[in-house]
Design a protein around this motif. Structure first.
Motif, mmCIF file in Angstrom:
data_model
loop_
_atom_site.group_PDB
_atom_site.id
_atom_site.type_symbol
_atom_site.label_atom_id
_atom_site.label_comp_id
_atom_site.label_asym_id
_atom_site.label_seq_id
_atom_site.Cartn_x
_atom_site.Cartn_y
_atom_site.Cartn_z
ATOM 1 N N SER A 137 0.803 -1.204 0.027
ATOM 2 C CA SER A 137 -0.181 -0.097 -0.037
ATOM 3 C C SER A 137 1.041 1.258 0.058
ATOM 4 O O SER A 137 2.219 1.084 -0.423
ATOM 5 N N SER A 138 0.221 2.274 0.614
ATOM 6 C CA SER A 138 1.534 3.535 0.652
ATOM 7 C C SER A 138 1.051 4.070 2.059
ATOM 8 O O SER A 138 0.029 3.883 2.767
ATOM 9 N N MET A 139 2.027 4.695 2.580
ATOM 10 C CA MET A 139 2.171 5.369 4.022
ATOM 11 C C MET A 139 3.217 6.508 4.174
ATOM 12 O O MET A 139 3.888 6.812 2.959
ATOM 13 N N THR A 263 4.747 1.135 0.666
ATOM 14 C CA THR A 263 5.105 0.719 1.806
ATOM 15 C C THR A 263 6.403 -0.321 1.665
ATOM 16 O O THR A 263 7.087 -0.150 2.718
ATOM 17 N N ALA A 286 -1.121 6.625 5.440
ATOM 18 C CA ALA A 286 -1.307 7.821 4.421
ATOM 19 C C ALA A 286 -2.300 8.877 5.200
ATOM 20 O O ALA A 286 -3.152 8.471 5.451
ATOM 21 N N ARG A 294 -8.643 7.400 3.157
ATOM 22 C CA ARG A 294 -7.049 7.759 3.015
ATOM 23 C C ARG A 294 -6.248 7.856 1.872
ATOM 24 O O ARG A 294 -7.110 7.138 0.955
ATOM 25 N N ASN A 296 -4.069 6.236 0.274
ATOM 26 C CA ASN A 296 -3.139 5.090 0.251
ATOM 27 C C ASN A 296 -3.794 4.381 -0.819
ATOM 28 O O ASN A 296 -4.782 4.157 -1.183
ATOM 29 N N TRP A 297 -2.756 3.438 -1.698
ATOM 30 C CA TRP A 297 -3.236 2.712 -2.696
ATOM 31 C C TRP A 297 -3.217 1.066 -2.490
ATOM 32 O O TRP A 297 -2.664 0.933 -1.251
ATOM 33 N N SER A 366 -2.137 -0.561 6.512
ATOM 34 C CA SER A 366 -2.212 -0.046 5.407
ATOM 35 C C SER A 366 -2.845 -0.870 4.008
ATOM 36 O O SER A 366 -3.794 -0.572 3.453
#
Length: 436
Positions: A137-139, A263, A286, A294, A296-297, A366
């Motif tokens: 994901s992203s953070m 991440t 995120a 949020r 995040n992906w 995430s």
């Protein structure tokens, strides 16, 4: 005796020639990310166990990889036996009949151990069409020392407004320290991916329920202006050329206060061999804007076999090796648990040794919080968080990303970028028959 020796020597030569004839060479197209580079260094483990299979690597920058594998599979070019592709391509290509099913991987592969969110994104009608090498994901990754120096405390779940405030407080341009590093390089999987995920949290969406583009709405205007203004205030120079790898290098050399990105980068920024700030990194979810989503992906870089391949069995052997529990254990034994490819298997997050890794739980949280079937505040007709899972998206989002990058470079205004994005997306969707 001499005659017998000659016979044996001749037989040995024939045997060697036959072995060479039957050796298979797999050409693998992959992305130049750290985990893939590490995999290439460890493949002697595979070739020793599979002496009849040779590996030929084609390692490419992210945008170039996507372009080449898409062209190759759509034209049935046959250049590659294994392709590194993502969560966007897999369901589209599988429905086209372009990928080989991986349902018959050996029982030891334990397909049920794959994280449900990751497995679901790589499956069509219950069949797996790509095996995840790592999931993400992203953070937020941030410098704990700079945050403390700024007199601020990073929440576990920050808002965008806090991120912008902290970025300004952490910026010291005279000493080449920039409060925030974000993707600016044009590309549907580069800046368009980041800004799309960000836009979800601002209440924006690519299309309404009738597939009408939404770039002329207030939510997109707020998203892009916020991004551009924050980067102007606190971002590094030349940000319109920075993608994942460029921002990674900036963060590792101490030039970024915060970096919001995949991440998977956590293992690189905390690696003492590569990162000058490895012992001063913290993690947070995120950001959001208080609207319930949020920024995040959800993504997985995965290995797949193009349909029509003449080397399916050998390719499956390699994919089984590279995405197995045993491979995770191999990396851990060589380079420690922190460097194991993350985000693919439940058993990894149940492992008490991996639980000690400082970013493990934040990565899992995430990934689990990302919902590709319900990505935006308002309803949408598509699946995907940082992408829209339709074949046309790749071309459209590449062009939209170029508009965003031009705005970041100061070549056009945010309003012009959004108008151009609206117009080009509308034309493409009309041509494809989504709207009249």
């Amino acid at each position: 005796m001499k005659r017998i020796t000659q016979i044996f020597c001749a037989a040995a030569v024939v045997s060697l020639a036959s072995g060479a004839a039957f050796a298979q060479s797999l050409t693998i197209a992959t992305v130049n990310n750290g985990d893939m580079i590490r995999m290439q260094k460890l493949t002697s483990d595979f070739t020793e166990k599979n002496p009849g299979i040779e590996l030929n690597w084609v390692t490419l920058e992210e945008n170039v990889l996507r372009q080449r594998v898409t062209t190759d599979i759509a034209t049935k070019g046959g250049q590659y036996d294994i392709m590194t592709i993502g969560t966007y391509e897999v369901p589209i290509w599988a429905r086209e009949g372009w990928l080989v099913s991986l349902d018959d991987l050996p029982a030891s592969y334990d397909i049920d151990d794959l994280l449900p969110a990751i497995r679901g994104g790589l499956s069509v009608d219950g069949s797996l069409y790509a095996a995840p090498f790592y999931g993400e994901s992203s953070m937020v990754m941030y410098r704990t020392d700079l945050m403390e120096k700024a007199g601020l405390t990073m929440p576990d779940a920050p808002t965008w407004d806090f991120i912008r405030e902290a970025a300004k407080a952490m910026t010291d341009k005279d000493n080449e320290v920039y409060g925030v590093c974000l993707r600016g390089k044009a590309g549907w999987g580069e800046n368009a991916a980041f800004i799309t995920a960000m836009s979800n949290s601002f209440g924006a969406r690519w299309f309404d329920l009738d597939w009408n583009p939404q770039f002329d709405g207030n939510a997109w205007k707020e998203t892009l202006n916020f991004y551009l203004e924050m980067m102007e205030e606190s971002g590094p120079p030349g940000a319109s050329s920075n993608g994942f790898n460029e921002n990674l290098a900036l963060f590792q050399t101490g030039k970024c206060g915060m970096w919001i990105d995949a991440t998977v980068a956590a293992s690189f920024v905390t690696n003492p061999n590569d990162s000058q700030v490895h012992d001063r990194v913290g993690f947070a979810l995120a950001p959001d804007k208080g609207l319930g989503k949020r920024g995040n992906w959800l993504w997985a870089w995965s290995l797949a076999i193009p349909a029509g391949s003449q080397k399916v069995e050998a390719a499956k052997k390699f994919i089984n090796w590279a995405t197995s529990k045993d491979y995770l254990a191999l990396v851990a034994s060589k380079e420690g648990w922190a460097n194991v490819p993350p985000g693919t298997r439940t058993s990894l997050y149940e492992n008490p040794e991996y639980a000690k890794v400082p970013f493990a739980q934040m990565t899992l949280d995430s990934i689990n919080s990302a919902d590709p079937t319900n990505p935006a505040v308002d309803p949408v007709p598509y699946v995907g968080i940082q992408f829209v899972a339709i074949p046309e998206f790749q071309g459209i989002a590449t062009a939209v990303g170029q508009q965003f990058s031009a705005a970041l470079a100061g070549q056009i205004s945010a309003d012009v970028a959004l108008k151009n994005a609206q117009d080009l997306t509308e034309r493409a969707m009309k041509k494809a028959g989504y709207i009249k």
